[in-house]
Design an enzyme around this catalytic site. Structure first.
Site, mmCIF file in Angstrom:
data_model
loop_
_atom_site.group_PDB
_atom_site.id
_atom_site.type_symbol
_atom_site.label_atom_id
_atom_site.label_comp_id
_atom_site.label_asym_id
_atom_site.label_seq_id
_atom_site.Cartn_x
_atom_site.Cartn_y
_atom_site.Cartn_z
ATOM 1 N N SER A 52 6.677 -5.379 7.463
ATOM 2 C CA SER A 52 6.255 -5.805 8.392
ATOM 3 C C SER A 52 7.173 -7.673 8.370
ATOM 4 O O SER A 52 6.311 -8.500 8.119
ATOM 5 C CB SER A 52 4.804 -6.342 8.468
ATOM 6 N N ASP A 81 4.446 -3.259 11.170
ATOM 7 C CA ASP A 81 2.830 -3.033 11.349
ATOM 8 C C ASP A 81 2.459 -3.059 12.769
ATOM 9 O O ASP A 81 1.345 -2.053 12.967
ATOM 10 C CB ASP A 81 2.420 -4.072 10.563
ATOM 11 N N ARG A 109 0.803 -1.471 0.063
ATOM 12 C CA ARG A 109 -0.002 0.150 -0.013
ATOM 13 C C ARG A 109 0.789 1.213 0.071
ATOM 14 O O ARG A 109 1.792 1.256 0.486
ATOM 15 C CB ARG A 109 -0.810 -0.001 1.376
HETATM 16 C C1 GLC Z 1 5.182 -11.798 10.633
HETATM 17 C C2 GLC Z 1 6.451 -10.832 10.673
HETATM 18 C C3 GLC Z 1 6.036 -9.753 11.649
HETATM 19 C C4 GLC Z 1 4.877 -9.026 11.239
HETATM 20 C C5 GLC Z 1 3.562 -10.232 11.171
HETATM 21 C C6 GLC Z 1 2.445 -9.646 11.071
HETATM 22 O O1 GLC Z 1 5.172 -12.092 11.812
HETATM 23 O O2 GLC Z 1 7.658 -11.368 10.998
HETATM 24 O O3 GLC Z 1 7.058 -8.598 11.534
HETATM 25 O O4 GLC Z 1 4.637 -8.079 12.299
HETATM 26 O O5 GLC Z 1 4.053 -11.156 10.359
HETATM 27 O O6 GLC Z 1 2.188 -8.835 9.584
#
Ligand code: GLC
Length: 501
Positions: free
Chosen positions: A193, A246, A130
């Site tokens: 993330s 995130d 996004r």
């Molecule tokens: C995975 C990633 C983490 C993220 C999560 C949710 O666990 O390692 O960094 O926050 O996914 O997206």
């Protein structure tokens, strides 16, 4: 008394017995004919879908019961897991290299609501990328405009350069559409993330990929430098001012509207949490003491249980793990998040077909494809309240061409979804209870939760709540689970604004 010597008696007796025998034969033949007639009539008159609705037999019930037991986590076990979880949080706060990474995010301040300015926010963490333009108007008001792009499997699994060039290209398109010149100086918050060892608010090294990504030459690299370099290749005048997970973004943006927010949780493709910790509780933090005395910690809780001790893994979970690109890692995530729940269910269904307990053992080639059963289907099946589970029948037909499922089959499928989904929610509750226990907020706080599983899997939220009550008793009533939507991008923009000031 009849005269037994009378020569007519044997003839009479013969006639009598023959008569009885003959009438018995006739009666037998007539009854057999009648029964046969009933069966034939029944078969020709009962429509196929009614035959399909044969109620679950004792055998089906036994199957359902067995799977229930395999996926059930009793209350006492949940309590033990909670204790283990809090201990693992403490271990991660003490030193690097722990199962739960507990990464200091360098975010030490919460937004006051008075921040102003226009920022770009990027959000990469799964299939969707996004790009947002976030305008902070002050007084807690925010305006956003965003566009989604799909990150193809080729990009996820290709080279790092191709992936980051794609990100820059999407930003270029977005700016063009928004009438913003390519050379306009913009500040950007990058939500990335994946587990990143943060080294500054705008610097961090990718420790490992998760959620199926494997792009080359990114692990052990600073992802901000990679993005900045991609912008440079396109002569774009953008400064990456903040790099956030995130969960951190979700926490930051929700705290902007509800100051009681202490944690941000993602229950989506992957799962993870971030929370506000006192700096004295982070012995491994060697940097300066922040004025606020606190720091947001990205837990990377998805990797909990990588030592396999506290998790109630079944042989389905182990199979899924063995066939994943990151075997032995993210075991908690693999039992909770959207990327994997459908896959666990698929393994159970395949197993039941193999034992002949499902679909009378008929093979379903399409079901053999890895990740062919999406978690969204589980939620749809669980929402099928029709008497003969006709929506489930439709779904099985649409997805796999199965036209011969009986009601008993569909009941089994629905129960499997329910058991896998319930276990996931109960496990997620352990993590939430863990955070609240660790920071001693049992008297009340807000937990912001985002992600497709929490938002769209209808029963998930209630199951989390039920398990929280089992774990924390009445105290769980003062914990607010707030649905946060798309907050992570906004949070990244806020953190970029804070970083700049
Ligand atoms: C995975 C990633 C983490 C993220 C999560 C949710 O666990 O390692 O960094 O926050 O996914 O997206």
């Amino acid at each position: 008394m009849p005269n037994l010597n009378d020569p007519r008696i044997p003839v009479l007796l013969f006639g009598l017995t023959t008569g009885i025998a003959l009438s018995a034969v006739v009666q037998y033949l007539y009854q057999t004919y009648q029964t046969q007639k009933t069966i034939t009539e029944a078969q020709s008159e009962v429509p196929q879908d009614e035959l399909d609705s044969i109620a679950p037999s004792t055998a089906a019930e036994a199957t359902i019961d067995r799977i229930r037991k395999e996926f059930y986590i009793p209350a006492a076990r949940l309590q033990n897991m909670l204790k283990a979880f809090v201990k693992d949080m403490q271990r991660g706060l003490k030193q690097d290299g722990a199962i739960m990474k507990m990464i200091p995010s360098y975010v030490t301040r919460r937004a006051s609501g008075s921040e102003t300015g226009t920022y770009l926010a990027l959000d990469l963490g799964g299939t969707n990328f996004r790009v947002c333009q976030v305008t902070l108007e002050g007084a807690g008001k925010v305006r956003t405009k965003q566009r989604k792009f799909v990150v193809s499997q080729e990009l996820q699994k290709g080279t790092g350069t191709a992936l980051f060039d794609f990100l820059a290209e999407c930003v270029e398109k977005f700016l063009e559409e928004s009438g913003i010149g390519k050379d306009t100086r913009m500040h950007l918050g990058f939500t990335f993330s994946f587990p990143v060892m943060q080294q500054a608010v705008n610097k961090g090294v990718l420790m490992s990929w998760t959620k199926g990504f494997t792009a080359s030459n990114v692990v052990n690299e600073d992802v901000v430098s990679l993005l900045q370099a991609a912008f440079k290749r396109k002569n774009m005048n953008i400064k990456v001012a903040a790099l956030v997970n995130d969960t951190v973004g979700t926490l930051a943006s929700h705290a902007y509207v509800d100051p009681a927010t202490v944690a941000g949780i993602i229950l989506g493709t992957g799962t993870n949490a971030a929370y506000v910790e006192k700096i004295d509780q982070i012995p491994k933090w060697k940097g300066a003491r922040p004025a606020s005395g606190e720091m947001i910690v990205n837990m990377e809780w998805g990797n909990w249980g990588a030592d396999r001790i506290p998790l109630p893994s079944t042989h389905y979970d182990n199979k899924l793990d063995r066939h994943s690109p990151n075997t032995g890692q993210q075991l908690y995530e693999k039992m909770i998040s959207g990327m994997y729940l459908g896959e666990i269910t698929r393994y159970v269904l395949l197993d039941l077909i193999a034992t002949g307990e499902l679909l009378r053992g008929q093979e379903v080639p399409e079901l053999k494809k890895q990740y062919s059963f999406d978690t969204a289907n589980m939620s749809r099946i669980e929402r099928d309240y029709t008497k003969d589970l006709s929506d489930t029948r439709l779904l099985l037909e649409e997805l796999y061409g199965i036209t011969t499922s009986t009601l008993a089959d569909r009941e089994i499928v629905k129960h499997v979804c329910q058991f896998v989904g319930t276990r996931a929610a109960r496990l997620a509750a352990v993590g939430i209870a863990g955070i609240v226990t660790k920071i001693n907020k049992l008297d009340g706080c807000t937990i912001a939760i985002d992600g497709s599983v929490y938002e769209h899997y209808q029963h998930f939220g209630n199951r989390v709540r039920d398990a929280l009550r089992e774990l924390l008793g009445m105290c769980s009533d003062s914990i607010v689970l707030a649905q946060a939507r798309d907050g992570s991008g906004q949070g990244a923009a806020l953190i970029a604004a804070l970083a700049e000031s």
